[in-house]
Design an enzyme around this catalytic site. Structure first.
Site, short mmCIF file in Angstrom:
data_model
loop_
_atom_site.label_atom_id
_atom_site.label_comp_id
_atom_site.label_asym_id
_atom_site.label_seq_id
_atom_site.Cartn_x
_atom_site.Cartn_y
_atom_site.Cartn_z
N GLY A 61 0.87 -1.06 0.02
CA GLY A 61 0.08 0.05 -0.15
C GLY A 61 0.73 1.25 0.08
O GLY A 61 0.72 2.12 -0.96
N ALA A 62 1.73 1.26 0.91
CA ALA A 62 2.62 2.42 0.95
C ALA A 62 3.43 2.55 -0.15
O ALA A 62 3.73 3.68 -0.75
CB ALA A 62 3.70 2.27 2.06
N ASP A 92 17.08 -5.27 -8.33
CA ASP A 92 16.20 -5.69 -7.18
C ASP A 92 14.75 -5.57 -7.72
O ASP A 92 14.42 -4.28 -8.09
CB ASP A 92 16.56 -4.88 -6.00
CG ASP A 92 15.51 -5.19 -4.90
OD1 ASP A 92 14.54 -6.10 -4.90
OD2 ASP A 92 15.75 -4.46 -3.84
N ALA A 131 9.28 -3.85 -5.06
CA ALA A 131 8.38 -2.70 -5.53
C ALA A 131 8.21 -2.45 -7.10
O ALA A 131 7.55 -1.53 -7.17
CB ALA A 131 8.86 -1.29 -4.91
N ALA A 132 8.58 -3.31 -7.78
CA ALA A 132 8.33 -3.08 -9.44
C ALA A 132 6.91 -2.89 -9.71
O ALA A 132 6.53 -1.89 -10.37
CB ALA A 132 9.05 -4.18 -10.21
N GLY A 133 6.18 -3.97 -9.27
CA GLY A 133 4.60 -4.09 -9.24
C GLY A 133 3.94 -2.97 -8.69
O GLY A 133 2.96 -2.54 -9.45
N ASP A 134 4.59 -2.67 -7.67
CA ASP A 134 3.66 -1.37 -7.12
C ASP A 134 4.13 -0.16 -7.55
O ASP A 134 3.22 0.79 -7.72
CB ASP A 134 4.34 -1.18 -5.42
CG ASP A 134 4.02 -2.56 -4.59
OD1 ASP A 134 2.98 -3.03 -4.84
OD2 ASP A 134 4.76 -2.86 -3.93
N THR A 163 12.49 1.47 -11.35
CA THR A 163 12.58 0.87 -10.00
C THR A 163 13.54 -0.10 -9.70
O THR A 163 14.38 -0.32 -8.80
CB THR A 163 11.28 0.52 -9.65
OG1 THR A 163 10.29 1.69 -9.46
CG2 THR A 163 11.20 -0.23 -8.20
#
Length: 303
Positions: free
Chosen positions: A41-42, A248, A251-254, A285
């Site tokens: 979420g963040a 890394d 968070a790529a999908g986020d 990212t």
């Protein structure tokens, strides 16, 4: 400026850099260890605000030092945290990320305060949802809260995006029927439909099944290959990823989801363009270690 609301999780990420995943019973040395802000979420809220959208966050934290760290991060990005509340009994969520030399990760989650979000918390934030262009949610918070938020959104003609992660097999039919866009990866698409996603034909088959479940638009992300989309009229296509060396993938999908929401027109007539822009942001990212620190700002995403 687009108005986006994200309902979701807050985690402190502990990243363990290792050569490869350990075998059962094996003891391994780590190359390095670091701590950063995270939580789907963040991450999605920060991606959205860095993409240039006015973004509000509905979430819960513990009464601890980890919460202070995260709140300072949100403030520095200009994220609206009026609806981030404190649970005095549960700690701030935590994630332990095993990151191998090829940039692939495995993640263990302690839900903590994320799991205490209720439908009442969502009702308290109803004004923010009703005034938004888009609402995003994921499965690191309780499903009843997500359903309540999507009901408020649909009553106010707000676009709903469901990121069905972590993978969940039995998603309530009510939630899927309230979902305008669903964004699973291959594993999550298989969990939802029972169809193993290995190529475009199986992506199409899985997407058709999700349409039957009530979802209007299906986007299946497939990592370094790109993302597949299918519309309610069963037209479909594929948007290629940008080729980069991944360090890394956390968070790529986020990043993809936050940027996608920030770019989409209300009429959804620019879906491919928005996906391409989101793919570009994700490609940035993955070139840096960590979650929130690796999410780019709008002016960095050029192609």
């Amino acid at each position: 400026m687009k108005k986006i609301v994200v309902l979701g999780s807050i985690n402190i990420d502990t990243i363990l850099n290792i050569e490869r995943l350990p075998l059962p019973g094996e003891t391994m040395a780590m190359h390095d260890r670091s701590i950063a802000g995270g939580g789907k979420g963040a991450n999605q809220a920060i991606a959205s605000v860095r993409a240039g959208s006015e973004t509000s966050f509905i979430a819960k934290i513990g009464n601890d030092h980890a919460a202070d760290f995260m709140m300072n991060t949100f403030k520095s990005d200009g994220l609206n945290i009026d609806n981030v509340t404190i649970d005095k009994n549960a700690g701030t969520g935590k994630a332990y990320i095993l990151l191998d030399e090829h940039g692939q990760n495995s993640i263990l989650i302690y839900g903590g305060a994320n799991q205490t979000i209720t439908a009442q918390d969502v009702d308290n934030a109803s004004n923010a949802i009703s005034e938004a262009d888009c609402l995003i949610a994921q499965f690191e918070v309780p499903v009843p809260a997500i359903i309540e938020s999507f009901k408020i959104a649909k009553a106010n003609n707000v676009l709903t995006i469901l990121n069905p992660a972590p993978a969940k097999k039995d998603i309530p039919a009510e939630l899927l029927e309230l979902t305008d866009i669903i964004t699973p990866n291959e594993t999550e698409a298989e969990a939802i439909t029972g169809i193993k996603v290995v190529d475009e034909a199986s992506m199409k088959e899985a997407a058709d099944k999700m349409h039957e479940m009530g979802v209007g638009i299906v986007l299946i992300t497939v990592g370094s290959k790109g993302s597949f989309y299918s519309l309610e009229d069963h037209s479909y296509g594929f948007v290629d990823a940008f080729k980069v060396k991944a360090v890394d993938t956390t968070a790529a999908g986020d990043t993809f989801i936050g940027y996608l929401a920030s770019q989409l027109h209300k009429e959804l007539d620019n879906l491919e363009g928005a996906m391409r822009f989101a793919n570009k942001a994700s490609s940035i990212t993955v070139q840096e270690k960590g979650a929130q620190n690796s999410i780019p700002y709008h002016n960095q995403v050029e192609f």
